[in-house]
Design an enzyme around this catalytic site. Structure first.
Site, PDB file in Angstrom:
ATOM      1  N   LYS A 281      10.462   6.253 -28.620  1.00 31.31           N
ATOM      2  CA  LYS A 281       9.368   6.046 -28.809  1.00 31.31           C
ATOM      3  C   LYS A 281       8.143   7.831 -28.286  1.00 31.31           C
ATOM      4  O   LYS A 281       9.348   8.305 -28.079  1.00 31.31           O
ATOM      5  CB  LYS A 281       8.815   5.461 -27.470  1.00 31.31           C
ATOM      6  CG  LYS A 281       7.366   5.490 -26.374  1.00 31.31           C
ATOM      7  CD  LYS A 281       8.090   4.110 -24.704  1.00 31.31           C
ATOM      8  CE  LYS A 281       6.992   3.649 -24.478  1.00 31.31           C
ATOM      9  NZ  LYS A 281       6.847   2.789 -23.794  1.00 31.31           N
ATOM     10  N   GLU A 366       7.829 -10.678 -13.602  1.00 31.23           N
ATOM     11  CA  GLU A 366       6.816 -10.496 -12.097  1.00 31.23           C
ATOM     12  C   GLU A 366       7.719 -11.722 -11.277  1.00 31.23           C
ATOM     13  O   GLU A 366       7.731 -12.004 -10.146  1.00 31.23           O
ATOM     14  CB  GLU A 366       5.460 -10.612 -12.094  1.00 31.23           C
ATOM     15  CG  GLU A 366       5.138  -8.461 -12.585  1.00 31.23           C
ATOM     16  CD  GLU A 366       5.062  -9.147 -14.136  1.00 31.23           C
ATOM     17  OE1 GLU A 366       5.784 -10.029 -15.213  1.00 31.23           O
ATOM     18  OE2 GLU A 366       4.732  -7.693 -14.100  1.00 31.23           O
ATOM     19  N   ARG A 394       0.604 -13.577 -11.918  1.00 33.81           N
ATOM     20  CA  ARG A 394       1.672 -14.289 -13.552  1.00 33.81           C
ATOM     21  C   ARG A 394       2.540 -15.253 -11.967  1.00 33.81           C
ATOM     22  O   ARG A 394       3.636 -16.542 -12.296  1.00 33.81           O
ATOM     23  CB  ARG A 394       2.101 -13.607 -14.043  1.00 33.81           C
ATOM     24  CG  ARG A 394       2.427 -13.835 -15.647  1.00 33.81           C
ATOM     25  CD  ARG A 394       3.385 -13.148 -16.376  1.00 33.81           C
ATOM     26  NE  ARG A 394       2.102 -12.938 -17.126  1.00 33.81           N
ATOM     27  CZ  ARG A 394       2.947 -12.533 -18.463  1.00 33.81           C
ATOM     28  NH1 ARG A 394       3.948 -11.926 -18.312  1.00 33.81           N
ATOM     29  NH2 ARG A 394       2.204 -12.017 -19.616  1.00 33.81           N
TER      30      ARG A 394
END
Ligand SMILES: Cc1ncc(C[n+]2csc(CCOP(=O)(O)OP(=O)(O)O)c2C)c(N)n1
Ligand SMILES: CC(=O)[C@@H](O)[C@H](O)COP(=O)(O)O
Ligand SMILES: [Mg+2]
Length: 639
Positions: A281, A366, A394
């Protein structure tokens, strides 16, 4: 940008030599740093997938083949290679979206940005290919972070069962979500990464082995023939292969040739296959690589050389919450914190530093976070789950059935509530106050300023037998908005100019300064207005109905969908109390809003002081006419 500007579509990549491909990768990285530093955006994730995206578009034939990106925040390189090189208005009104967008390109199949959905999409598309007897390929790129989401595993469970249904899953493993990815899966990927994997072993040893005869056959062939045994010997690849997924990897995700070779084999395989790619990254950009916290996952405008932010950010809502959590943590040993892979963005990094054993990163999960919070509460703790408002969507069922039904004292802190703007439709926090209205016992606070964030967070964690929610906006927190007095649990922010007031303006959360401006504008029209902040918007305060009764019109203003939000709840409460005062609710229209700045979106949907004042003036004057002449219908609310 000699090469990049000549790439109009993926097939222009076919004629480039290996050296030119490397040059193209360099050009793309320079382009990304230059462009994203001017606009803000997801810099680190895109710097990591430059070679991977080039290889994917050389091996697969998009848009015939479907290339899908999980979350979609890493699709900038894909945009560059599919005819979209004007990044000057990235994430701005009229400019490119920060995510895949069907309106932008036929190469963008799905408009995601909530994580972990891509394998479900890929499963469906692969099934459609099978039913319709199409030979298109489906390729799903999913990060190691997104792979921690439960939905990804529900999809894998289906994908693995269909041994002959082709589907290529590329795991883009950069070891990070924002912070390093956590959990058993991350540990397993780490094992695959660090062990001398089968593919890597073969690649390195191929030359030597081919020259080493073993009873008439080159050793390479002998070993390749016994590959399952060899794989288990070299690296414990059991999990994916035991599920029924062919595993290819680990592959150096910055080596275009190795990537193309692996992807080509995967393409030909004829069943579900995982290509495990190792990427970095922030690759090639020192400021990102040095930032251990999140490798420049998402940046605002920055100086391209240093990576430092251009505008110094003042106090923001998240920061106020972050500090109060630390203060609360010192006072109460039972307070614990939960994040779904967003420790720093939701402001729990400070709490984690102070109380490392009292913070739980559950991954991009979540639903699990909510249920796990119920468990923590039942076990005697008070969990605070800090999450972006849009991502709580969610976990609705878990809030309802696990937290509320079980009367668990769990506090949900919803950051980025209301219009966030530049991340587009999916990231506006505009549904929470609607969906949570139906949860029995749940109490919901919308603090209007920093003082109220602190106060209401404290009130929330005092509740031990029901879910509580504290929601606030993205970005800078405004100056304190003082209360004149309290009625019931509500703060009166402005008294009316006359003792026969016209309008009761119910202001929700951060919109208080705007509501006070509306009242000023109304005053100038001779319309006297009371402004009240209910603080806790669910349940509706009992003092509201008697207060409403003393006004001619009730107006509610909220940064949530108009459908089922605070306005609807207030209307119902007034009806229930038998108070027959006309009500006009201002909020966000129930549609998906294009990306633009928060201010531009608010202006577009009429959530500005002049717009609201104009409409309320019209409403009041119609009421005046009604009393003077014949009855007239009150103008229906705008969508
Ligand atoms: C449901 C949901 N929760 C949280 C997020 C916020 N989020 C965006 S990207 C990201 C990390 C993704 O990690 P990974 O898939 O490994 O991609 P990387 O950025 O490392 O390339 C998170 C947590 C989200 N988009 N969707
Ligand atoms: C992709 C995603 O969901 C996040 O990275 C998000 O874009 C970040 O938003 P903020 O910039 O508001 O933290
Ligand atoms: Mg990652």
């Amino acid at each position: 940008m000699a090469l990049l500007t000549r790439i109009r579509g993926p097939r222009d990549l076919d004629r480039l030599s290996p050296e030119q491909l490397d040059q193209l990768a360099d050009e793309i990285r320079s382009f990304l740093v230059d462009a994203v530093s001017k606009t803000g955006g997801h810099l680190g994730p895109n710097l990591g997938v430059v070679e991977l995206t080039i290889a994917l578009h050389r091996v697969f034939d998009s848009p015939k083949d479907k290339v899908l990106w999980d979350t979609g925040h890493q699709s900038y390189v894909h945009k560059l290679l599919t005819g979209r090189q004007d990044f000057s208005k990235l994430k701005m009104k009229g400019g490119l979206s920060g995510y895949p967008s069907q309106a932008e390109s036929e190469h963008d199949v799905i408009e995601n940005s909530h994580a972990s959905t891509v394998l479900g999409w890929a499963d469906g598309l692969a099934k459609a290919n099978e039913v319709l007897k199409k030979d298109d390929h489906v390729v799903a790129v999913i990060g190691d972070g997104a792979l921690t989401g439960g939905m990804a595993w529900e999809a894998l469970n289906n994908i693995a069962a269909a041994k002959d249904r082709p589907l290529v899953i590329v795991v883009n493993d950069n070891e990070r979500s924002y912070a390093p990815t956590i959990g058993g899966l991350a540990n397993h990927l780490a094992t695959l990464r660090t062990t001398d994997g089968y593919e890597r072993f073969l690649a390195r040893g191929k030359d030597i082995l081919e020259r080493t005869p073993v009873v008439g056959k080159p050793l390479y062939e002998t070993l390749h023939g016994a590959k399952k045994g060899l794989k288990d010997f070299i690296a414990p690849q059991g999990m994916f292969e035991d599920l029924g997924l062919k595993y290819v990897g680990p592959i150096d995700g910055h080596d275009i040739e190795a990537l193309e070779s692996a992807l080509t084999r995967a393409k030909r395989f004829g069943g579900p296959v995982i290509v495990h790619c190792l990427t970095e990254k922030g690759r090639g950009y020192q400021p990102a690589l040095q930032d251990e916290a999140d490798r420049f996952h998402a940046v605002g405008k920055i100086h391209p050389d240093t990576g430092l932010p251009i505008a110094s950010s003042g106090a923001d809502w998240t920061g106020v919450f972050a500090e109060e959590m630390v203060a609360l943590g010192k006072e109460r040993a039972d307070i614990v914190a939960i994040t779904a892979a967003m420790l720093q963005p939701v402001g729990l990094d400070k709490f984690a530093k102070a109380f490392p054993e009292r913070v739980f990163d559950v991954g991009i999960a979540e639903q699990h976070a909510a249920v796990s919070a119920a468990g923590l509460a039942t076990g005697g703790l008070h969990p605070v789950f800090a999450v972006y408002a849009t991502f709580l969507n969610r976990a609705f069922d878990q809030v309802l059935m696990d937290v509320a039904l079980h009367k668990c004292g769990v506090t949900f802190v919803l950051d980025r509530a209301g219009i966030t703007g530049t991340d587009g439709a999916s990231h506006n926090g505009m549904w929470d106050m609607s969906i949570l209205q139906v949860v029995p016992g749940l109490r919901l606070a919308a603090p209007r300023d920093a003082d109220q964030v602190r106060a209401q967070l404290r009130e929330a964690v005092e509740v031990t037998d029901a879910p509580t929610v504290v929601r606030f906006s993205k970005g800078a927190v405004g100056p304190a908005v003082p209360a004149l007095r309290r009625v019931g649990g509500m703060d009166v922010l402005r008294e009316p100019a006359s003792d026969r007031p016209d309008v009761l303006l119910v202001s929700v959360g951060a919109l208080a300064p705007m509501c006070l401006e509306v009242a000023d504008l109304l005053d100038r029209q001779g319309i006297s207005t009371t402004v009240v902040d209910p603080r806790w918007v669910k349940p509706v305060d009992e003092a509201l109905a008697p207060l409403a009764e003393r006004h001619r019109v009730v107006v509610t203003v909220e940064d949530n969908s108009r459908v089922g939000g605070v306005g609807s709840a207030v209307a119902q409460a007034l009806r229930d109390a038998g108070v027959d005062v006309p009500l006009r609710d201002f909020g966000i229209p129930p549609r998906f809003l294009d990306h633009a700045s928060r201010g531009e979106v608010l202006a577009e949907i009429g959530l500005t002081a002049p717009d609201i004042a104009r409409q309320v003036t019209g409403l009041v004057s119609r009421l005046d006419n009604r009393f003077e002449t014949s009855p007239k219908a009150v103008e229906p609310a705008r969508d």
